[in-house]
Scaffold this active site. Structure first.
Site: not given
Ligand code: UDX
Length: 475
Positions: A15, A150, A153, A202, A206, A251, A258, A325
């Site tokens: 971040v 927000f 990754e 926030k 999430n 999935g 997060c 993680r």
């Molecule tokens: C998330 C939030 O999107 C972000 O706004 C916050 O600041 C941090 O947490 P991130 O952890 O980088 O970001 O990943 P993200 O793209 O949100 O995906 C999180 C998980 O959800 C992944 O394991 C992804 O595979 C899963 N996912 C996402 C699904 O299983 N289905 C979906 O439709 C979307």
């Protein structure tokens, strides 16, 4: 471009570096401070400690405006200090704020007005505690603004420069105005509110995103039982403008640094405040069970997994990152190892060698699937879109693909000679269900696809056993 400001960043993590790099790109002067000497040394030498697309370019392009330091006194000349330190979960599920308090301890004492802007995800009430701590230390010149990030990754630079919204919660309106001005040049709706509400935005965002995924995963599980296809269901539901299509992909469950932490922190925060957040308890449990359903899908085709070779394809918790993680792959691979399976893993960037003792990490997809009794797609890396090839089929001992991210076309995959199991993709028509639910409490698990029926020597458990095993899963 508004006034150029001097910005300080506490924490050269993901971040902090995205925030610092993007503010430098907007023309501000940035000082990034961390407590780990090796990290600062590496950054000075242009080496990033993690994989994030576009960030190396942003940092290199703006190297003249970014200064890395170990010395907190270097932050004394800055106008706004962003706190970007980690807030990991404690054993109780609360957020560990010790890194935040450490940062406060290191605040340089200056006579000018400085604003502390909180980017780290913190429990509601943290801002109030920080304000009290600042006052107790006589730091009345320091303002406080909650400005949650927000960033996801893999798309963090884009998320910073094209945000859906900017959230600013402040005790003093002028402080929020100063922080808002730093984003000048970025087009986005601005939500100006109080500190507690900004903190809650926030956590709620999430938690709701995780809820959507757990919801569609449960719909997927029911789809499997009634012969519906969750991909079409999600599309049909998501086209409702009140619901929208995003974050609605079924999935093997959500992971990452997060969601688990923040959902648990919000549940805990509610509990500590006297409210049992039932929905979030279910969201978390559904996600845990979702990862483990891969095992029963494999068992349905292979029987006992002891001695079977399983290729786990994709380790990172999502594509475009090397982050492991809370990755579903770790739970799935560990369960497979515990069942006595031989686990071969592949990922283009993530390395799980230190975390999965007993698993063999392979350099290529072909290497991982060679001799395997099944291949499981855990992360939807683009490379896996061509998995159902003649070469892979030839290399596998048994051509079974469990597609944990629904990236393959079921019909094409079966036509290519594979047995295919997706998530929420029922393989038998609804009409095949028994007329009545009696005497079985739940419909039996139906076999799928034409190919598996043709296998020789497969150890498919008898229908009763398979049904019992699936339906008696603890829920
Ligand atoms: C998330 C939030 O999107 C972000 O706004 C916050 O600041 C941090 O947490 P991130 O952890 O980088 O970001 O990943 P993200 O793209 O949100 O995906 C999180 C998980 O959800 C992944 O394991 C992804 O595979 C899963 N996912 C996402 C699904 O299983 N289905 C979906 O439709 C979307």
């Amino acid at each position: 471009m508004a006034d150029t400001r001097r910005i300080g960043i506490f924490g050269a993590g993901w971040v902090g570096l995205v925030t610092g790099g993007c503010f430098a790109e907007l023309g501000h002067d940035v000082v990034v401070r961390d407590i780990v000497p090796e990290r600062i040394e590496a950054l000075r030498g242009g080496t990033l400690p993690f994989h994030e697309p576009d960030l190396p370019d942003v940092l290199a392009r703006n190297a003249g405006r970014i200064h890395y330091t170990l010395d907190a006194e270097d932050l004394g000349a800055t106008d706004v200090l962003f706190v970007c330190v980690q807030t990991p979960p404690t054993y109780s599920g609360d957020a560990d704020l010790s890194y935040v308090w450490n940062a406060l301890d290191q605040l340089p004492r200056v006579d000018r007005r400085q604003i502390l802007a909180m980017k780290s995800t913190v429990p509601v009430g943290t801002g109030e505690s920080v304000r009290a701590a600042l006052e107790a230390r006589g730091l009345v010149n320091v303002g406080y603004v909650s400005n949650p990030e927000f960033l996801a990754e893999g798309t963090a630079v884009r998320d910073f420069t094209n945000p859906d919204r900017l959230v600013l919660g402040a005790f003093a309106d002028d402080d929020a105005t100063v922080v808002e001005a730093l984003y000048s040049g970025i087009e986005a709706p601005v939500v100006r509110t109080d500190v507690a509400s900004a903190e809650m935005i926030k956590l709620a965002a999430n938690a709701f995103l995780s809820t959507r995924i757990s919801f569609i995963n449960e719909i997927a599980n029911v789809c499997e039982l009634v012969g519906a296809d969750v991909e079409d269901v999600a599309k049909g539901v998501g086209l409702d403008h009140r619901l929208g299509p995003h974050f609605f992909r079924a999935g093997v469950g959500w992971g990452g640094s997060c969601f688990g932490k923040d959902v648990s922190a919000l549940k805990q925060l509610a509990g500590n405040s006297g409210y049992h957040f039932q929905l979030l308890a279910a969201v978390i449990e559904v996600n845990e069970l979702q990862k483990r359903r891969v095992i029963s899908k494999l068992e349905k085709h292979l029987g006992k997994l002891r001695g079977k070779t399983i290729a786990v394809l994709g380790l990172a918790f999502k594509p475009n990152t090397d982050d492991l993680r809370d990755a579903p792959s770790l739970v799935i691979a560990s369960r497979l190892l515990a069942e006595g399976a031989i686990v071969r893993t592949w990922d283009p960037v993530a390395d799980a060698r230190g975390r999965l003792r007993g698993a063999q990490q392979c350099d290529s997809i072909l290497d991982a699937v060679t001799g395997a009794d099944a291949a499981v797609i855990v992360t939807e890396w683009p490379e896996l879109r061509d998995l159902a090839s003649a070469e892979v089929r030839e290399a596998m001992a048994r051509p079974l693909i469990v597609d944990g991210r629904n990236v393959l076309d079921p019909a094409k995959t079966r036509a290519a000679g594979f047995a295919y199991e997706g998530i929420g993709r029922g393989s038998s028509p609804f009409a095949a269900l028994p007329e009545t639910a009696e005497p079985a409490a739940e419909p039996p698990v139906r076999d799928s696809g034409p190919v598996e029926g043709g296998w020789e020597n497969r150890e498919v458990p008898p229908a009763e056993t398979a049904s019992a095993r699936t339906t008696r899963k603890p829920r």
